[in-house]
Design an enzyme around this catalytic site. Structure first.
Site, mmCIF file in Angstrom:
data_model
loop_
_atom_site.group_PDB
_atom_site.id
_atom_site.type_symbol
_atom_site.label_atom_id
_atom_site.label_comp_id
_atom_site.label_asym_id
_atom_site.label_seq_id
_atom_site.Cartn_x
_atom_site.Cartn_y
_atom_site.Cartn_z
ATOM 1 N N ASP B 98 0.858 -1.180 0.000
ATOM 2 C CA ASP B 98 0.000 0.000 0.000
ATOM 3 C C ASP B 98 0.897 1.233 0.000
ATOM 4 O O ASP B 98 2.121 1.127 0.046
ATOM 5 C CB ASP B 98 -0.956 -0.025 1.188
ATOM 6 C CG ASP B 98 -0.233 -0.020 2.517
ATOM 7 O OD1 ASP B 98 -0.899 -0.188 3.548
ATOM 8 O OD2 ASP B 98 1.005 0.138 2.541
ATOM 9 N N ASP B 272 -8.432 -7.334 0.504
ATOM 10 C CA ASP B 272 -7.435 -7.503 1.566
ATOM 11 C C ASP B 272 -8.063 -7.070 2.874
ATOM 12 O O ASP B 272 -8.920 -6.197 2.885
ATOM 13 C CB ASP B 272 -6.200 -6.620 1.320
ATOM 14 C CG ASP B 272 -6.405 -5.211 1.854
ATOM 15 O OD1 ASP B 272 -7.106 -4.408 1.191
ATOM 16 O OD2 ASP B 272 -5.903 -4.908 2.956
ATOM 17 N N CYS B 310 -13.961 -28.226 6.635
ATOM 18 C CA CYS B 310 -12.619 -27.700 6.352
ATOM 19 C C CYS B 310 -11.581 -28.807 6.423
ATOM 20 O O CYS B 310 -11.628 -29.651 7.329
ATOM 21 C CB CYS B 310 -12.280 -26.588 7.350
ATOM 22 S SG CYS B 310 -10.661 -25.843 7.080
ATOM 23 N N CYS B 312 -8.196 -28.198 6.499
ATOM 24 C CA CYS B 312 -6.884 -27.647 6.836
ATOM 25 C C CYS B 312 -6.245 -28.405 7.986
ATOM 26 O O CYS B 312 -6.907 -29.173 8.695
ATOM 27 C CB CYS B 312 -6.990 -26.149 7.158
ATOM 28 S SG CYS B 312 -7.448 -25.743 8.872
ATOM 29 N N CYS B 315 -7.962 -28.174 11.390
ATOM 30 C CA CYS B 315 -9.218 -28.928 11.497
ATOM 31 C C CYS B 315 -8.975 -30.431 11.475
ATOM 32 O O CYS B 315 -9.757 -31.206 12.011
ATOM 33 C CB CYS B 315 -10.188 -28.492 10.400
ATOM 34 S SG CYS B 315 -10.828 -26.814 10.701
ATOM 35 N N HIS B 340 -6.152 -21.512 10.424
ATOM 36 C CA HIS B 340 -7.456 -21.957 9.926
ATOM 37 C C HIS B 340 -8.197 -20.839 9.193
ATOM 38 O O HIS B 340 -8.796 -21.068 8.138
ATOM 39 C CB HIS B 340 -8.333 -22.484 11.058
ATOM 40 C CG HIS B 340 -9.770 -22.593 10.647
ATOM 41 N ND1 HIS B 340 -10.273 -23.627 9.874
ATOM 42 C CD2 HIS B 340 -10.796 -21.730 10.819
ATOM 43 C CE1 HIS B 340 -11.544 -23.412 9.612
ATOM 44 N NE2 HIS B 340 -11.899 -22.271 10.173
#
Lengths: 314, 402
Positions: B98, B272, B310, B312, B315, B340
């Protein structure tokens, strides 16, 4: 916690004594102020073992009466005898001896006679394993190694020996040479949080200004994820400022300790332990200034490190 | 006055559409990304709690760095010496920085905007300093990100009156200074930022001015700052309608999954926000149904994973009960929930891209809304936005009694 490997729990006694106000030891157990509501509470040997039975670790530690290593006088003897009386209460309270291994802890301060009595008493109880306690508390290194040497000599050959609270790689190498098998310490992760990385040469202080433009990995001989991926310069910007700094340096430091463990095991297994010790000491003390206590310990251990040591002028 | 047409360092190909929504390929100097996508915010070159390996495992494509923080530590010159932030943090994929302006205004005391730039008090020694559009671009040139943002005059969304108009016109004047100062147009893409508050006329003027500069991409700024949701979606809709079809559109500061789904339906591509990692540090996990507050007492004996759908690492490995003991007490709690939550956002990004690509975007939106609002209480603003986007969500909504 979904951890499929082994766990070891301590008795809870040490934390109480070191962390809590008004903790007091009596024959009954450790009396302390509850950190929740301030009320007086008591942890007996029976309580400690019952809690550890519920936690379910592979190895559980007896509640011992541990005194500061720098303590002198009758308190040391009192603590040693109480530790022996408590081991029987621990054994009696242990409800899962076929699933969990109760280790006894050798106390006795820095007094060889007290240590001998404690060793004899614990060995007679025929426990699955033994810890050498009451060290790593401010005693001089010379006293430290001698107690370890005495204890490893007095403990059975066919059972594991665990030196509690040891984490400096040098201490681990010496204790291993003297016959110990297991070690624990907060040091590697704690020192990481202060920005110090464990490397072959010793300790790398990442907060040092020179690190800001040092684009090498932490340790050129380390193959861990952090050393493969990050530079000293990058870690320098993170340590003590970003949680990520602690995370990454902790990861490396634990990797370092695990690599040390593997190196100790395989060098002994493959009949090249003296070479490993020599190489280790040469990296840590490139100027040959190996401390006296290390030399004395290696003498007793029967490891020749004369090539590592350049005689220092008096 | 038309600025010179800057070169582009990206290629943007729309692969599929559903009405206004697009699934695209965004080829940047360091990475070929698929949009819609969410960009985690890395502030100082690290996403709090996640290693580079983990970010790659999670399929993060573009990471955002804050110029203000990076200029303070490790500093633009150091980054320049080593060859840029990519090399310094060893991130092989894309980066976006930015302009530094927003942090200054939001973080610093006595920050003030003048025609010259942003004047502020140095956080190091308290001395007055100035960040001009030229300074911002020069620093960003040294950091070396694939996408750099113009320094804009951004006002709080709740601001009214002549300040909003002043800021919009200044943003247009500053874009020309940014373009002129940009020394690496073939390696870094300068995005312009559409301002104008909540005023459609001001937004139109800004859109026209920025589009005329023929920039590689555009951001919709000045939102996510306290405005009502109804005003929010309308500004997004107006801007996406006014921006070129063949360039990426980035809505700044958006991180709630619901907002991302709506903005995607309206034609935006990139987002974002610090939200997913920040809310993790407060013990909140993002799940299909919404937000799971791990600090809640009921979590202490809930042995299910965070989100049953999920896949991931967190999880697969940890239960809600275990995480309950960690969150807000152990750094590990933040780390695991952050992991997560970022995984959740990346999965959302993939779902948006693939559902549009495969011609089932309306079904995805309906399914998403049904999980988030099982009682059918989809907010009015979402319904109105989906109307404009041409997505039928009538089956998601049970009429609420007045």
């Amino acid at each position: 916690m979904n951890w499929p490997r082994a766990l070891l729990t301590d008795s809870g006694g040490f934390q109480m004594v070191s962390l809590l106000h008004l903790a007091d030891i009596t024959e009954e157990g450790v009396t302390f102020q509850s950190p929740v509501d301030g009320k007086p509470m008591l942890l007996t040997p029976e309580d400690s073992i019952q809690i550890q039975n519920k936690i379910g670790a592979d190895i559980i530690m007896a509640l011992d009466d541990v005194v500061k290593t720098t303590t002198t006088g009758p308190r040391v003897e009192e603590a040693m005898y109480r530790t022996l009386r408590w081991i029987d209460r621990c054994i009696a309270a242990h409800s899962r001896p076929h699933e969990q291994n109760l280790f006894g802890i050798v106390q006795g301060g820095l007094d060889p006679q007290l240590r001998d009595i404690c060793l004899e008493g614990l060995v007679a109880r025929n426990l699955p394993g033994y810890a050498i306690g009451g060290l790593a508390g401010g005693e001089g290194k010379d006293a430290f190694w001698r107690v370890v040497a005495q204890c490893t000599a007095g403990l059975p050959e066919d059972k594991p020996r665990y030196v509690m609270g040891i984490g400096f790689p040098l201490d681990i190498v010496v204790c291993t040479a003297l016959g110990a098998d297991m070690y624990d310490c907060v040091y590697p992760t704690r020192t990481a949080r202060f920005g110090s990385a464990l490397v072959s040469e010793g300790v790398l202080r990442l907060t040092h200004a020179a690190m800001a433009t040092d684009y090498r990995p932490l340790d050129s001989s380390c193959t861990c994820m952090v050393c493969k991926r990050y530079t000293r310069a990058y870690l320098h910007t993170l340590v003590t400022k970003e949680a990520m700094g602690s995370q990454l340096v902790s990861y490396h430091n634990i990797s370092h300790m695990m690599q040390l463990s593997r190196n100790l095991h395989s060098s002994i297994l493959e009949g090249r332990f003296p070479e490993f010790v020599q190489s280790f000491l040469q990296k840590q003390f490139p100027k040959g200034d190996v401390p006296d206590w290390v030399c004395n310990a290696m003498d007793v251990a029967g490891i020749d490190i004369s090539m590592c040591r350049i005689p220092q002028s008096a | 006055m038309l600025g010179i047409s800057p070169s582009m360092a990206l290629r943007f190909e729309v692969l599929a559409r559903h009405n206004r929504a697009r699934a695209s390929r965004l080829t940047l100097p360091h990475y070929e990304a698929l949009t819609p996508l969410f960009m985690p915010v890395g502030t100082q070159g690290t996403i709090k709690g996640l290693t580079n390996d983990q970010l790659e495992d999670l399929d993060c494509q573009i990471i955002l760095g804050n110029t203000y923080h990076l200029a303070l530590r490790p500093g633009a010159d150091l980054l320049d010496t080593i060859g840029g932030l990519h090399k310094f943090m060893n991130w092989p994929r894309a980066l976006l920085t930015d302009s530094g302006g927003f942090q200054m205004v939001s973080l610093l005391h006595l920050a003030d905007i003048t025609e010259e730039g942003v004047t502020f008090q140095s956080p190091v020694d308290g001395k007055p300093m100035l960040l001009t559009p030229e300074d911002s671009i020069q620093i960003q040139n040294k950091i070396g990100a694939d996408i750099i943002m113009a320094l804009d005059d951004v006002v709080k969304t709740t601001t009214t009156g002549p300040r909003v108009e002043e800021a919009m016109y200044r943003t247009l004047r500053w874009i020309d200074r940014c373009i002129a100062a940009h020394s690496r147009p073939h390696e870094q893409n300068l995005f312009g930022i559409v301002q104008g508050g909540l005023d459609p006329q001001l937004r139109d003027i800004c859109l026209e001015g920025l589009v005329a500069r023929n920039l590689p991409g555009y951001a919709i700024g000045g939102l996510a700052g306290g405005e009502g949701k109804d005003a929010f979606w309308r500004v997004v809709a107006q801007c996406t309608a006014g921006l070129p079809e063949d360039k990426p559109r980035y809505v700044m500061g958006i991180g709630f999954p619901l907002d991302i789904v709506v903005c995607t339906a309206l034609g935006a591509d990139m987002y974002d926000c610090v939200y997913p990692t920040r809310t993790a540090r407060f013990g909140s996990a993002l799940v299909s149904e919404g937000v799971l507050r791990l600090t809640h007492a009921a979590m202490a004996t809930d042995y299910r994973p965070l989100d049953s759908s999920c896949t991931c690492m967190v999880c697969k490995r940890y239960t809600r009960a275990y995480l309950h003991t960690l969150v807000t007490k152990e750094a590990m709690g933040s780390q695991l929930v952050s992991y997560h939550n970022i995984s959740h956002m990346m999965q959302l990004s993939r779902n948006l891209h693939s559902s549009i690509l495969e011609g089932r975007f309306p079904e995805f939106v309906q399914s998403f809304l049904q999980k988030q609002f099982p009682k059918g209480d989809v907010p009015d603003w979402v319904c109105n936005a989906m109307d404009v986007a041409g997505i039928d969500i009538s089956m998601c909504r049970i009429p609420q009694s007045a």
